[in-house]
Design an enzyme around this catalytic site. Structure first.
Site, PDB file in Angstrom:
ATOM      1  CB  SER A 134      -7.313  -8.526  -0.994  1.00  0.00           C
ATOM      2  OG  SER A 134      -6.425  -8.992  -1.989  1.00  0.00           O
ATOM      3  CE  LYS A 200      -4.956  -5.486  -3.580  1.00  0.00           C
ATOM      4  NZ  LYS A 200      -5.649  -6.083  -2.404  1.00  0.00           N
TER       5      LYS A 200
END
Length: 322
Positions: A134, A200
Site C-alpha cells: 500500500s 499511511k
C-alpha cells in the site's frame, strides 16, 4: 511489542524474587526441590521467548495466536522442563550451585533487558515491518523500519495524555497507528483488522473537508498537488457520485463502516466528508492498492504511535524515510 516485553520482564523478575526467598529459607536444598526449581525456570523462560516470537513472526500484524502455536509452545516448554528436572535432581551440591548461578544470570538479564527495552519502545522507538504494497514505492513489502514515537510527544502510560512534542502532525507525514477498530467483530478491507498496526501518509487534518474524484484527493476544494511518491495505475476510473444523504454518509464513515456499504467504489469516488476533531485522514502512496481512510474512516489521535523514521533493513534500502 513493548507490553509483551514488559510482561516477560515481570515474570522473570518475579521468578528471581521467589528464588531469593526460597534460597534464603533453605527451601531448595533437596534434590527434588532443586529439580522442580530448575524445571520451572526452563518452562518460564521458553514460554516467555515463545510469547515474544509469536509477535515477531507475525510482523506486528496483531493477528491472534493460533491454538497450535500455543500447544506447541507449551509442549516444547514442558519437554525442556522435564529434562531440566532430571538434570537438577541428579546434580550434586557443586553442580547445583553452578546451575543456579547460570539460571539467575539469565533471569536477571531477561528482566533487566526487558524493562529497558519496553521503556525505550514505549517512549522512543518502535520496530515495524511493512506487510503490504500500500505504500509503494516509498516503502516496500519486507522493509524493516524504526518508528519515532517521541516526535509527536511522550505518552503517559494508561492515558492519552502527551507532552514534550518536537513536531506536530502535518499533511505529508508518514505515520504508524493502531487500526481504529473497537473489537474483533469489526470488518474492514475483507476481514478483521483489530489490533493491527498500519502505516499511511497524512492527507488531511481535523476540520478539513475531503473528497476523492477520479482517484485523486481534494482537500477543502483544492486538489492535493501531485507528488513524486504517489503511485497510480492505468485503470478505468469509476465516475464520481456525490452521496444522496451527506449526513448519513458522514456518520457511516466516522463509524468505520463505509467500505461495507460501497466497497471498491470508494477507490475513485469518495466524499465529501469533514475530518472530525482529533482525527486524521490518511492514504497509502500506492493510491489504487491501499485500504485507507477512504474505506474505513478517520484515524483518532490516540491511535497514532509515531512517525515512520528510518529503514534499517534490507541493507540496500537503509535510509531516512521521506
Amino acid at each position: 511489542m513493548e507490553q509483551r516485553l514488559f510482561l516477560a520482564a515481570c515474570v522473570m523478575y518475579a521468578f528471581t524474587l521467589v528464588t531469593r526467598y526460597l534460597k534464603k529459607h533453605n527451601k531448595l536444598a533437596t534434590a527434588n526441590a532443586f529439580g522442580w526449581w530448575h524445571a520451572s525456570f526452563l518452562f518460564l523462560i521458553i514460554l516467555c521467548a515463545a510469547y515474544l516470537l509469536w509477535f515477531v513472526m507475525r510482523g506486528g500484524t496483531g493477528d491472534p495466536v493460533t491454538v497450535s502455536q500455543i500447544i506447541g509452545s507449551i509442549v516444547c516448554a514442558a519437554a525442556c522442563a522435564g529434562c531440566g528436572y532430571a538434570a537438577g535432581q541428579k546434580a550434586n551440591a557443586k553442580k547445583q550451585e553452578s546451575i543456579m548461578k547460570t539460571d539467575l544470570e539469565w533471569s536477571n538479564t531477561v528482566y533487566f533487558a526487558g524493562f529497558v527495552a519496553s521503556v525505550v519502545m514505549f517512549f522512543f522507538i518502535q520496530a515495524f515491518k511493512i506487510p503490504s504494497a500500500s505504500m509503494h514505492n516509498t516503502l516496500l513489502e519486507g522493509d524493516h523500519l524504526f518508528v519515532n514515537k517521541a516526535v509527536y510527544g511522550f505518552r503517559i502510560p494508561l492515558t492519552d495524555i502527551r507532552f514534550g512534542a518536537s513536531s506536530e502532525i502535518k499533511p505529508g507525514d508518514i505515520i504508524v497507528f493502531q487500526f481504529p477498530a473497537k473489537d474483533r467483530q469489526q470488518q474492514n478491507c475483507g476481514g478483521s483488522q483489530y489490533g493491527k498496526d498500519f502505516v499511511k501518509r497524512v492527507i488531511a487534518m481535523p476540520g478539513d473537508t475531503v473528497q476523492v474524484v477520479n482517484g485523486r484527493p481534494i482537500v477543502n476544494g483544492t486538489p492535493v498537488p501531485e507528488q513524486p511518491y504517489e503511485l497510480y495505475q492505468s485503470v478505468e476510473r469509476l465516475p464520481y457520485e456525490a452521496p444522496e444523504d451527506p449526513e448519513q454518509y458522514q456518520q457511516i464513515w466516522e463509524e468505520h463502516q463505509l467500505d461495507n456499504y460501497l466497497g471498491f467504489y470508494l477507490r475513485d469516488s469518495f466524499g465529501p466528508v469533514v475530518v472530525p476533531d482529533n482525527t486524521y485522514f490518511v492514504m497509502g502512496d500506492n493510491r489504487d492498492d491501499s485500504c485507507d481512510s477512504r474505506f474505513w474512516g478517520p484515524v483518532p489521535r490516540e491511535n497514532i504511535k509515531g512517525k515512520a523514521w528510518f529503514i534499517h533493513w534490507p541493507l540496500n534500502r537503509i535510509g531516512l524515510i521521506k
